[in-house]
Enzyme design. Structure first.
Site, short mmCIF file in Angstrom:
data_model
loop_
_atom_site.label_atom_id
_atom_site.label_comp_id
_atom_site.label_asym_id
_atom_site.label_seq_id
_atom_site.Cartn_x
_atom_site.Cartn_y
_atom_site.Cartn_z
N LYS A 1 48.84 38.29 31.49
CA LYS A 1 48.23 38.76 32.75
C LYS A 1 49.08 38.29 33.94
CE LYS A 1 43.71 38.89 30.54
NZ LYS A 1 42.39 38.27 30.28
N GLN B 1 38.85 33.20 31.75
CA GLN B 1 39.25 33.66 30.41
C GLN B 1 38.22 33.22 29.37
OE1 GLN B 1 41.81 35.70 29.83
NE2 GLN B 1 41.46 35.74 27.63
N ASP C 1 36.91 41.40 36.07
CA ASP C 1 36.55 41.65 34.67
C ASP C 1 35.39 42.65 34.57
OD1 ASP C 1 37.94 40.47 32.52
OD2 ASP C 1 37.12 38.48 32.97
N1 GUN Z 1 38.88 37.32 26.33
C1 GUN Z 1 39.13 38.40 25.56
N2 GUN Z 1 39.09 39.54 26.30
C2 GUN Z 1 38.79 39.15 27.57
C3 GUN Z 1 38.62 39.87 28.78
O1 GUN Z 1 38.70 41.11 28.86
N3 GUN Z 1 38.33 39.12 29.87
C4 GUN Z 1 38.22 37.76 29.81
N4 GUN Z 1 37.92 37.11 30.94
N5 GUN Z 1 38.37 37.07 28.70
C5 GUN Z 1 38.67 37.76 27.59
#
Ligand code: GUN
Length: 300
Positions: free
Chosen positions: A54, A100, A123
């Site tokens: 990211k 996350q 998100d």
């Molecule tokens: N862990 C796995 N997929 C995601 C996601 O799309 N967002 C977040 N914040 N954590 C994740």
């Protein structure tokens, strides 16, 4: 039949190329870059790797990002306080805030996610954003769900009147994707039925019983459970589009939820793992971060 591969990496690259121009425009107009702040709790290797992707994508697009590492021993109160301090811009301005997942088991995940202000919730997990999506007026759409919809649109796989079967009822993928694909055509959705909407959707889960009974009915089958090899070739209708959202590590290799080799002989389309949905999730996060910055500065 040999399935056409849905190359998420290439599509994400094209989306990034168009976002780069929009980020430049934003930066020229507001004299600053859109900025994403990510909270990474503990030392789960997969989470660290996703967060790295990211941050790398943000850098490629000319956005700012920061990762705030937190010890696995942090409490719910610690994390709620941290998210609050980021929202008060004590860690530099944050257009988008992302925590996350997964969080350690002793942490109340809902309490922490609810602490992210809905207008910075890139998100799309906050109840306000989930509610807006369920009412057909989405703001931030959860990134993986948005990425799957975009892949279907890009490959001109029709959804209107088609039966989509989603295996997995998570708040992150299954539920938002079901809402998204079943929605009425939003403004800008092409009227030819290839617009990622107007589908008939079935959600399957761990209590659905004989999964194959449902999956064999699917024109579009989405596997989003996290179980390697869950979807086998006999569970797939010939010619169906199969979207593999799973990311599992087996003997050091990344595999999805779909038994890809045999399923590719039956399906019409198949998204690979790696290189399918994963890069699309990151591209959609970048789009949400730019949108958050634009909304914040009144251009959304
Ligand atoms: N862990 C796995 N997929 C995601 C996601 O799309 N967002 C977040 N914040 N954590 C994740």
């Amino acid at each position: 039949m040999t399935a056409q591969m849905l190359d998420g990496r290439a599509l994400a690259g094209r989306i990034e190329a168009s976002l780069r121009g929009e980020v430049d425009t934003f930066a020229g107009m507001f004299r600053r870059k859109p900025r994403l702040v990510v909270v990474l709790v503990g030392d789960v290797a997969a989470s660290a790797s996703y967060v790295k992707s990211k941050a790398a994508a943000a850098a490629r697009l000319g956005m700012d990002s920061a990762v705030i590492p937190v010890a696995a021993t942090a409490t719910t109160a610690d994390l709620v306080a941290l998210v609050g301090s980021i929202a008060r811009d004590e860690h530099g301005h944050a257009d988008g805030i992302l925590v996350q997942l997964p969080l350690p088991p002793h942490v109340d995940q809902v309490a922490v996610l609810d602490a992210v202000p809905p207008d910075r919730d890139v998100d799309g997990f906050h109840p306000e954003n989930a509610g807006l999506l369920s009412q057909g007026r989405p703001r931030f759409i959860p990134c993986t769900a948005a990425g799957v919809q975009r892949m279907l649109i890009d490959a001109a796989i029709p959804t209107a009147g088609r039966h989509v079967v989603i295996v997995g009822r998570s708040d992150i993928v299954g539920k938002p994707l079901a809402l998204l694909l079943a929605q009425r055509p939003p403004p800008g959705c092409p009227a030819d039925g290839a617009g990622g909407c107007d589908a008939t959707v079935t959600i399957c889960h761990s209590r659905s019983g004989d999964l194959g009974r449902f999956t064999r009915e699917a024109d579009i089958l989405v596997a989003a459970v996290g179980k390697p090899g869950l979807i086998t070739a006999p569970m797939v209708r010939p010619g169906a589009a199969v979207i593999d959202v799973g990311i599992n590590r087996v003997d050091g290799r990344l595999v999805g939820d779909v038994d890809a080799g045999p399923v590719a002989e039956v399906a019409g389309w198949l998204s690979p793992v790696p290189g399918g949905v994963g890069p699309m999730t990151v591209a959609m996060l970048m789009a949400n971060t730019l949108l958050a910055a634009e909304l914040r500065l009144g251009r959304g």
